[in-house]
Write a protein that holds these residues in place. Structure first.
Motif, PDB file in Angstrom:
ATOM      1  N   GLY A   1     -13.618 -15.870  13.224  1.00 57.65           N
ATOM      2  CA  GLY A   1     -13.993 -16.000  14.625  1.00 57.65           C
ATOM      3  C   GLY A   1     -13.436 -17.252  15.271  1.00 57.65           C
ATOM      4  N   ASN A   2     -12.928 -18.167  14.435  1.00 55.38           N
ATOM      5  CA  ASN A   2     -12.383 -19.414  14.972  1.00 55.38           C
ATOM      6  C   ASN A   2     -11.096 -19.740  14.217  1.00 55.38           C
ATOM      7  N   CYS A   3     -10.266 -18.698  14.082  1.00 61.30           N
ATOM      8  CA  CYS A   3      -9.109 -18.810  13.205  1.00 61.30           C
ATOM      9  C   CYS A   3      -7.831 -18.576  13.999  1.00 61.30           C
ATOM     10  N   GLU A   4      -6.863 -19.426  13.787  1.00 64.23           N
ATOM     11  CA  GLU A   4      -5.611 -19.324  14.537  1.00 64.23           C
ATOM     12  C   GLU A   4      -4.830 -18.072  14.144  1.00 64.23           C
ATOM     13  N   LEU A   5      -4.952 -17.644  12.898  1.00 60.78           N
ATOM     14  CA  LEU A   5      -4.258 -16.414  12.491  1.00 60.78           C
ATOM     15  C   LEU A   5      -4.842 -15.211  13.228  1.00 60.78           C
ATOM     16  N   GLN A   6      -6.154 -15.175  13.320  1.00 57.10           N
ATOM     17  CA  GLN A   6      -6.805 -14.086  14.042  1.00 57.10           C
ATOM     18  C   GLN A   6      -6.388 -14.108  15.509  1.00 57.10           C
ATOM     19  N   LYS A   7      -6.267 -15.336  16.041  1.00 55.79           N
ATOM     20  CA  LYS A   7      -5.894 -15.464  17.439  1.00 55.79           C
ATOM     21  C   LYS A   7      -4.476 -14.936  17.676  1.00 55.79           C
ATOM     22  N   ILE A   8      -3.558 -15.312  16.798  1.00 55.58           N
ATOM     23  CA  ILE A   8      -2.177 -14.853  16.933  1.00 55.58           C
ATOM     24  C   ILE A   8      -2.126 -13.330  16.871  1.00 55.58           C
ATOM     25  N   ALA A   9      -2.865 -12.770  15.900  1.00 57.24           N
ATOM     26  CA  ALA A   9      -2.888 -11.320  15.739  1.00 57.24           C
ATOM     27  C   ALA A   9      -3.376 -10.651  17.017  1.00 57.24           C
ATOM     28  N   LYS A  10      -4.416 -11.220  17.585  1.00 53.98           N
ATOM     29  CA  LYS A  10      -5.001 -10.635  18.782  1.00 53.98           C
ATOM     30  C   LYS A  10      -4.038 -10.746  19.964  1.00 53.98           C
ATOM     31  N   GLU A  11      -3.510 -11.947  20.172  1.00 61.09           N
ATOM     32  CA  GLU A  11      -2.632 -12.200  21.321  1.00 61.09           C
ATOM     33  C   GLU A  11      -1.365 -11.354  21.273  1.00 61.09           C
ATOM     34  N   ARG A  12      -0.833 -11.182  20.068  1.00 61.91           N
ATOM     35  CA  ARG A  12       0.450 -10.491  19.967  1.00 61.91           C
ATOM     36  C   ARG A  12       0.330  -9.060  19.461  1.00 61.91           C
ATOM     37  N   GLY A  13      -0.877  -8.572  19.338  1.00 58.93           N
ATOM     38  CA  GLY A  13      -1.064  -7.205  18.863  1.00 58.93           C
ATOM     39  C   GLY A  13      -0.513  -6.990  17.463  1.00 58.93           C
ATOM     40  N   LEU A  14      -0.675  -7.995  16.598  1.00 59.17           N
ATOM     41  CA  LEU A  14      -0.165  -7.875  15.228  1.00 59.17           C
ATOM     42  C   LEU A  14      -1.313  -7.592  14.274  1.00 59.17           C
ATOM     43  N   LYS A  15      -0.953  -7.011  13.139  1.00 58.54           N
ATOM     44  CA  LYS A  15      -1.997  -6.705  12.153  1.00 58.54           C
ATOM     45  C   LYS A  15      -2.103  -7.845  11.151  1.00 58.54           C
ATOM     46  N   LEU A  16      -3.341  -8.204  10.805  1.00 58.66           N
ATOM     47  CA  LEU A  16      -3.528  -9.227   9.777  1.00 58.66           C
ATOM     48  C   LEU A  16      -3.189  -8.667   8.412  1.00 58.66           C
ATOM     49  N   ARG A  17      -3.491  -7.383   8.226  1.00 62.31           N
ATOM     50  CA  ARG A  17      -3.177  -6.794   6.937  1.00 62.31           C
ATOM     51  C   ARG A  17      -1.783  -6.186   6.995  1.00 62.31           C
ATOM     52  N   GLN A  18      -0.802  -6.939   6.525  1.00 63.03           N
ATOM     53  CA  GLN A  18       0.578  -6.470   6.606  1.00 63.03           C
ATOM     54  C   GLN A  18       0.915  -5.629   5.385  1.00 63.03           C
ATOM     55  N   LYS A  19       1.893  -4.717   5.580  1.00 67.57           N
ATOM     56  CA  LYS A  19       2.229  -3.826   4.464  1.00 67.57           C
ATOM     57  C   LYS A  19       3.671  -4.020   4.020  1.00 67.57           C
ATOM     58  N   ARG A  20       4.469  -4.701   4.875  1.00 69.02           N
ATOM     59  CA  ARG A  20       5.907  -4.732   4.621  1.00 69.02           C
ATOM     60  C   ARG A  20       6.268  -5.496   3.364  1.00 69.02           C
ATOM     61  N   PHE A  21       5.598  -6.642   3.143  1.00 71.16           N
ATOM     62  CA  PHE A  21       5.968  -7.474   1.992  1.00 71.16           C
ATOM     63  C   PHE A  21       4.955  -7.325   0.868  1.00 71.16           C
ATOM     64  N   LYS A  22       5.479  -7.463  -0.322  1.00 70.79           N
ATOM     65  CA  LYS A  22       4.617  -7.386  -1.490  1.00 70.79           C
ATOM     66  C   LYS A  22       3.613  -8.534  -1.436  1.00 70.79           C
ATOM     67  N   ALA A  23       2.367  -8.217  -1.606  1.00 70.01           N
ATOM     68  CA  ALA A  23       1.348  -9.259  -1.540  1.00 70.01           C
ATOM     69  C   ALA A  23       1.412 -10.142  -2.786  1.00 70.01           C
ATOM     70  N   ILE A  24       1.291 -11.437  -2.573  1.00 69.81           N
ATOM     71  CA  ILE A  24       1.281 -12.375  -3.699  1.00 69.81           C
ATOM     72  C   ILE A  24      -0.055 -13.085  -3.702  1.00 69.81           C
ATOM     73  N   GLU A  25      -0.654 -13.101  -4.846  1.00 74.22           N
ATOM     74  CA  GLU A  25      -1.960 -13.743  -4.964  1.00 74.22           C
ATOM     75  C   GLU A  25      -1.791 -15.234  -5.183  1.00 74.22           C
ATOM     76  N   ARG A  26      -2.504 -16.043  -4.424  1.00 71.90           N
ATOM     77  CA  ARG A  26      -2.424 -17.487  -4.603  1.00 71.90           C
ATOM     78  C   ARG A  26      -3.602 -17.990  -5.414  1.00 71.90           C
ATOM     79  N   ASP A  27      -3.474 -19.245  -5.818  1.00 66.27           N
ATOM     80  CA  ASP A  27      -4.544 -19.898  -6.573  1.00 66.27           C
ATOM     81  C   ASP A  27      -5.840 -19.904  -5.752  1.00 66.27           C
TER      82      ASP A  27
END
Ligand code: SF4
Ligand code: SF4
Ligand code: FES
Lengths: 188, 218
Positions: B109-135
């Protein structure tokens, strides 16, 4: 990593000397790190801290650079340094498995040194003799080819034997020196 | 020399302070441009997130607005096919190794990634690239806040706060490429480091990587 006897002093004097020959600008940081490493064989935490103090920059910046470039190592080279090739050919031929075998046998992870400084383990890019894949380089001057996990056991055994032999010779020389010293004393 | 320059952003005529970077002029005038790594007070932006691209008339290629200084008569577009593609790809790459679990995230609710997704109509859950798990190892050693590397977008804003605002120098980047992380000297926990726990890094973080413990959900 525990410092050896006298290592602390060596680190301090090395950094001191390197700082004296540096302009103390940030541009000089990488050459300074190279000089420290060529003197000490690695970049001990104490050296990075002292260098940071001398250059008046955060120590974590030096840590960042030291972990960014492959040429820098944070752990001392072991007496037996093993580098496992991860070039394309070696990788395809199971270099990863070779590396894991060494990790298990040495009880350390890639990039680490055993606490007694006997072994260190690294991965390297193509060594240049892909026909022998998977390839392992020992102490920078000895190439082992076709290193399967069974061969890893053999190499480790050779290390252990070499180390034992060396210990024995050391003991012998020690005893001999003692003997000569004792005889010398008698003769006087 | 004039103190102000006249520029046009998306057909709007705007008076901008001379020497100002385009990104901040746009934001001040309620024109949103996605951005993560830029810090207003910083003379030279890292320009590492690659999200703030715009097109400028007379320039062959899109430019990052966080590094572009405004000039008299400049005509700017914040959207175009090329821009949208660039931003989408950069955004998807950022999210490909992001621990996306907004419901459990302290920044929800206070996240810049969420804001970008909303403003630009982008999806947070992307499918194009293979997901990599971080530490996922959270450093919760400080009294009031914690650090979760799996949510870090490596924008570097916390480092700026730590250096320039707090004047401490406890955290920085380490490693390289996909293994890059925010860490302390020798990778010790924050409580063991020279960190003074001033919490300015938490204020600077645009996502849920540095967060207040009291905000933690679940
Ligand atoms: S940082 Fe933002 S996008 Fe990532 S999980 Fe948290 S709320 Fe969601
Ligand atoms: S912790 Fe937050 S502020 Fe720091 S680099 Fe990661 S996302 Fe950016
Ligand atoms: S804000 Fe411009 S590249 Fe990140």
């Amino acid at each position: 990593m525990q410092l050896l006897e006298g290592e602390r002093e060596l680190i301090l004097s090395t950094v001191e000397e390197v700082l004296q020959n540096s302009s103390r600008n940030r541009e000089d940081l990488i050459p300074s790190l190279q000089r420290v490493q060529s003197k000490l064989g690695y970049l001990p935490a104490l050296a990075m801290e002292k260098l940071a103090e001398g250059l008046d920059i955060p120590a974590v910046d030096i840590y960042g650079i030291a972990t960014f470039y492959n040429q820098f190592r944070l752990n001392p080279p072991g007496k037996y340094q093993v580098k496992v090739c991860m070039g394309t050919a070696c990788y395809m031929k199971g270099g990863e498995i070779t590396l894991e075998s060494f990790e298990r046998r040495m009880e350390i992870e890639e990039g680490e040194t055993s606490p007694d400084r006997l072994y260190s383990l690294e991965r390297v890019a193509c060594v240049g003799c892909c026909t022998l894949a998977p390839v392992v380089v020992v102490n920078d001057d000895h190439i082992e080819g076709y290193v399967t996990p069974t061969r890893v056991d053999g190499i480790m055994l050779e290390f252990e034997e070499a180390d034992q032999k060396e210990e024995e010779t050391e003991k012998e020389t020690e005893e001999e020196t003692k003997k000569t010293a004792a005889e010398g004393g008698k003769n006087k | 020399m004039n103190d102000y320059v006249n520029i046009t952003i998306d057909d709007r005529k705007i008076k901008a302070r001379a020497g100002e970077k385009l990104l901040w002029v746009a934001l001040d005038n309620d024109i949103y441009i996605p951005h993560l790594c830029a810090v207003r007070e910083k003379e030279r932006s890292n320009a590492s997130c690659r999200l703030c691209f715009v097109e400028i008339e007379g320039m062959a290629r899109p430019v990052t607005s966080c590094t572009q200084v405004v000039r008299e008569e400049m005509v700017v577009r914040t959207r175009s096919t090329r821009i949208d593609r660039l931003v989408k790809t950069a955004f998807e790459l950022l999210l490909s190794d992001h621990n996306l679990s907004c419901r459990e995230c302290p920044a929800n609710g206070n996240c810049e990634l969420q804001k970008i997704a909303k403003e630009r109509g982008l999806k947070l859950r992307q499918k194009r690239f293979k997901a990599i798990e971080r530490d996922h190892t959270v450093d919760d050693s400080p009294d009031e806040f914690a650090f979760d590397p799996s949510r870090c977008v490596l924008c570097g804003r916390c480092i700026w706060a730590d250096r320039e605002e707090a004047g401490v120098g406890a955290i920085g980047f380490a490693n390289r490429g996909i293994n890059s992380v925010i860490t302390t000297f020798e990778g010790v926990s924050l409580a063991e480091s020279i960190c003074t726990q001033c919490k300015l890094c938490v204020e600077a973080c645009p996502v849920g990587a540095f967060y207040y413990k009291k905000d933690k959900k679940a």
